[in-house]
Design a protein around this motif. Sequence first.
Motif, PDB file in Angstrom:
ATOM      1  N   ASP A 116       0.850  -1.179   0.000  1.00  0.00           N
ATOM      2  CA  ASP A 116       0.000   0.000   0.000  1.00  0.00           C
ATOM      3  C   ASP A 116       0.892   1.237   0.000  1.00  0.00           C
ATOM      4  N   GLN A 117       0.688   2.143  -0.948  1.00  0.00           N
ATOM      5  CA  GLN A 117       1.602   3.275  -1.122  1.00  0.00           C
ATOM      6  C   GLN A 117       1.686   4.159   0.118  1.00  0.00           C
ATOM      7  N   ASP A 118       0.541   4.453   0.738  1.00  0.00           N
ATOM      8  CA  ASP A 118       0.550   5.298   1.935  1.00  0.00           C
ATOM      9  C   ASP A 118       1.249   4.601   3.094  1.00  0.00           C
ATOM     10  N   SER A 119       0.957   3.312   3.254  1.00  0.00           N
ATOM     11  CA  SER A 119       1.590   2.555   4.327  1.00  0.00           C
ATOM     12  C   SER A 119       3.093   2.416   4.075  1.00  0.00           C
ATOM     13  N   ARG A 120       3.471   2.249   2.816  1.00  0.00           N
ATOM     14  CA  ARG A 120       4.896   2.149   2.474  1.00  0.00           C
ATOM     15  C   ARG A 120       5.629   3.437   2.832  1.00  0.00           C
ATOM     16  N   ALA A 121       5.046   4.574   2.457  1.00  0.00           N
ATOM     17  CA  ALA A 121       5.678   5.857   2.753  1.00  0.00           C
ATOM     18  C   ALA A 121       5.806   6.054   4.262  1.00  0.00           C
ATOM     19  N   ALA A 122       4.750   5.716   4.994  1.00  0.00           N
ATOM     20  CA  ALA A 122       4.788   5.856   6.456  1.00  0.00           C
ATOM     21  C   ALA A 122       5.822   4.910   7.055  1.00  0.00           C
ATOM     22  N   GLY A 123       5.899   3.694   6.503  1.00  0.00           N
ATOM     23  CA  GLY A 123       6.848   2.712   7.011  1.00  0.00           C
ATOM     24  C   GLY A 123       8.285   3.117   6.776  1.00  0.00           C
ATOM     25  N   LEU A 124       8.562   3.641   5.577  1.00  0.00           N
ATOM     26  CA  LEU A 124       9.922   4.088   5.281  1.00  0.00           C
ATOM     27  C   LEU A 124      10.327   5.250   6.189  1.00  0.00           C
ATOM     28  N   ASN A 125       9.389   6.154   6.451  1.00  0.00           N
ATOM     29  CA  ASN A 125       9.673   7.254   7.375  1.00  0.00           C
ATOM     30  C   ASN A 125       9.937   6.730   8.780  1.00  0.00           C
ATOM     31  N   ALA A 126       9.113   5.783   9.214  1.00  0.00           N
ATOM     32  CA  ALA A 126       9.276   5.219  10.551  1.00  0.00           C
ATOM     33  C   ALA A 126      10.591   4.453  10.671  1.00  0.00           C
ATOM     34  N   ALA A 127      10.928   3.690   9.626  1.00  0.00           N
ATOM     35  CA  ALA A 127      12.184   2.938   9.643  1.00  0.00           C
ATOM     36  C   ALA A 127      13.380   3.877   9.660  1.00  0.00           C
ATOM     37  N   ARG A 128      13.335   4.915   8.855  1.00  0.00           N
ATOM     38  CA  ARG A 128      14.429   5.886   8.821  1.00  0.00           C
ATOM     39  C   ARG A 128      14.613   6.530  10.202  1.00  0.00           C
ATOM     40  N   SER A 129      13.513   6.927  10.819  1.00  0.00           N
ATOM     41  CA  SER A 129      13.578   7.548  12.139  1.00  0.00           C
ATOM     42  C   SER A 129      14.121   6.581  13.180  1.00  0.00           C
ATOM     43  N   ALA A 130      13.635   5.331  13.130  1.00  0.00           N
ATOM     44  CA  ALA A 130      14.083   4.325  14.101  1.00  0.00           C
ATOM     45  C   ALA A 130      15.581   4.059  13.954  1.00  0.00           C
ATOM     46  N   LEU A 131      16.028   3.867  12.734  1.00  0.00           N
ATOM     47  CA  LEU A 131      17.435   3.536  12.500  1.00  0.00           C
ATOM     48  C   LEU A 131      18.350   4.684  12.904  1.00  0.00           C
ATOM     49  N   LYS A 132      17.939   5.914  12.609  1.00  0.00           N
ATOM     50  CA  LYS A 132      18.760   7.074  12.943  1.00  0.00           C
ATOM     51  C   LYS A 132      18.787   7.351  14.450  1.00  0.00           C
ATOM     52  N   SER A 133      17.831   6.778  15.187  1.00  0.00           N
ATOM     53  CA  SER A 133      17.821   6.959  16.637  1.00  0.00           C
ATOM     54  C   SER A 133      18.344   5.730  17.377  1.00  0.00           C
ATOM     55  N   GLY A 134      18.986   4.816  16.622  1.00  0.00           N
ATOM     56  CA  GLY A 134      19.648   3.686  17.264  1.00  0.00           C
ATOM     57  C   GLY A 134      18.780   2.472  17.500  1.00  0.00           C
ATOM     58  N   ARG A 135      17.573   2.468  16.913  1.00  0.00           N
ATOM     59  CA  ARG A 135      16.695   1.306  17.065  1.00  0.00           C
ATOM     60  C   ARG A 135      16.792   0.394  15.842  1.00  0.00           C
ATOM     61  N   LEU A 136      16.093  -0.719  15.888  1.00  0.00           N
ATOM     62  CA  LEU A 136      16.196  -1.748  14.861  1.00  0.00           C
ATOM     63  C   LEU A 136      14.960  -1.765  13.968  1.00  0.00           C
ATOM     64  N   ALA A 137      15.153  -2.199  12.726  1.00  0.00           N
ATOM     65  CA  ALA A 137      14.041  -2.369  11.788  1.00  0.00           C
ATOM     66  C   ALA A 137      14.226  -3.689  11.059  1.00  0.00           C
ATOM     67  N   VAL A 138      13.122  -4.316  10.708  1.00  0.00           N
ATOM     68  CA  VAL A 138      13.157  -5.499   9.838  1.00  0.00           C
ATOM     69  C   VAL A 138      12.724  -5.060   8.450  1.00  0.00           C
ATOM     70  N   ILE A 139      13.549  -5.434   7.457  1.00  0.00           N
ATOM     71  CA  ILE A 139      13.297  -4.981   6.095  1.00  0.00           C
ATOM     72  C   ILE A 139      13.266  -6.176   5.143  1.00  0.00           C
ATOM     73  N   PRO A 140      12.516  -6.053   4.048  1.00  0.00           N
ATOM     74  CA  PRO A 140      12.517  -7.121   3.043  1.00  0.00           C
ATOM     75  C   PRO A 140      13.739  -6.997   2.143  1.00  0.00           C
ATOM     76  N   THR A 141      14.281  -8.114   1.716  1.00  0.00           N
ATOM     77  CA  THR A 141      15.290  -8.114   0.656  1.00  0.00           C
ATOM     78  C   THR A 141      14.894  -9.177  -0.359  1.00  0.00           C
ATOM     79  N   ASP A 142      15.682  -9.305  -1.406  1.00  0.00           N
ATOM     80  CA  ASP A 142      15.392 -10.284  -2.445  1.00  0.00           C
ATOM     81  C   ASP A 142      15.690 -11.713  -2.002  1.00  0.00           C
ATOM     82  N   THR A 143      16.511 -11.867  -0.960  1.00  0.00           N
ATOM     83  CA  THR A 143      16.887 -13.214  -0.517  1.00  0.00           C
ATOM     84  C   THR A 143      16.037 -13.638   0.678  1.00  0.00           C
ATOM     85  N   LEU A 144      16.189 -12.945   1.801  1.00  0.00           N
ATOM     86  CA  LEU A 144      15.448 -13.223   3.024  1.00  0.00           C
ATOM     87  C   LEU A 144      15.128 -11.896   3.693  1.00  0.00           C
ATOM     88  N   TYR A 145      14.290 -11.931   4.725  1.00  0.00           N
ATOM     89  CA  TYR A 145      14.088 -10.713   5.519  1.00  0.00           C
ATOM     90  C   TYR A 145      15.313 -10.476   6.383  1.00  0.00           C
TER      91      TYR A 145
END
Length: 221
Positions: free
Chosen positions: A9-38
């Motif tokens: 979902d485009q809106d959810s994707r945009a919100a998720g990317l913002n949330a992930a960026r914020s989490a990572l920049k503040s020292g927290r962890l995110a789970v992300i999809p890749t082409d091989t495994l999560y």
Amino acid sequence: MSTVYDCADQDSRAAGLNAARSALKSGRLAVIPTDTLYGIAADAFDSQAVAALLAAKRRGRDMPVPVLVGSWNTIDGLVFSVRPQARELIRAFWPGALSLVVQQAPSLAWDLGDARGTVMLRMPLHPVALELLREVGPLAVSSANVSGQPPATTVDEAKAQLGDLVSVYLDGGKADHGLASTIVDLTSDVPRILREGAIPAEKIGEVLGLTPEELLAQDAR
């Protein structure tokens, strides 16, 4: 408390990317999809975040965390010297399921574990991962599972193992390959496959002019 974002979902994707960026920049962890495994991700230059990643996986420093990059050019600032063999493999397989072990640039201020001056790099072939990487820079990323347990091919499998130890989960659908990347060690004069994964040894050999047997030989160092 963790949140799952549906990247279909485009809106959810945009919100998720913002949330992930914020989490990572503040020292927290995110789970992300890749082409091989999560993957479970941390800011590669935040040693405390990388330590939290290892703790979430229940994994020791003796297994250093790989780094994902968002472009070919990123590696020039991370590697001591990019060998011609590395350039050939990057042209052939990046973005994709190939990880390269290389000598890291000595000036890098990061702590990925007991890496002994090396780093494992990969550029994943997944639009969500690439967009995040291009926004936040190199990420320390390991498979999104507790060590010894099956690797996650869906966000639900990752969340079942890692739970609230991860702040943000980006759901990019089922991982395409469901297999780990192929790892090629380029730290010595003779390339060596450390793990044969989604890319067969034959395809690596075609690029490097070597046989699979030569690449898989344990004494190739």
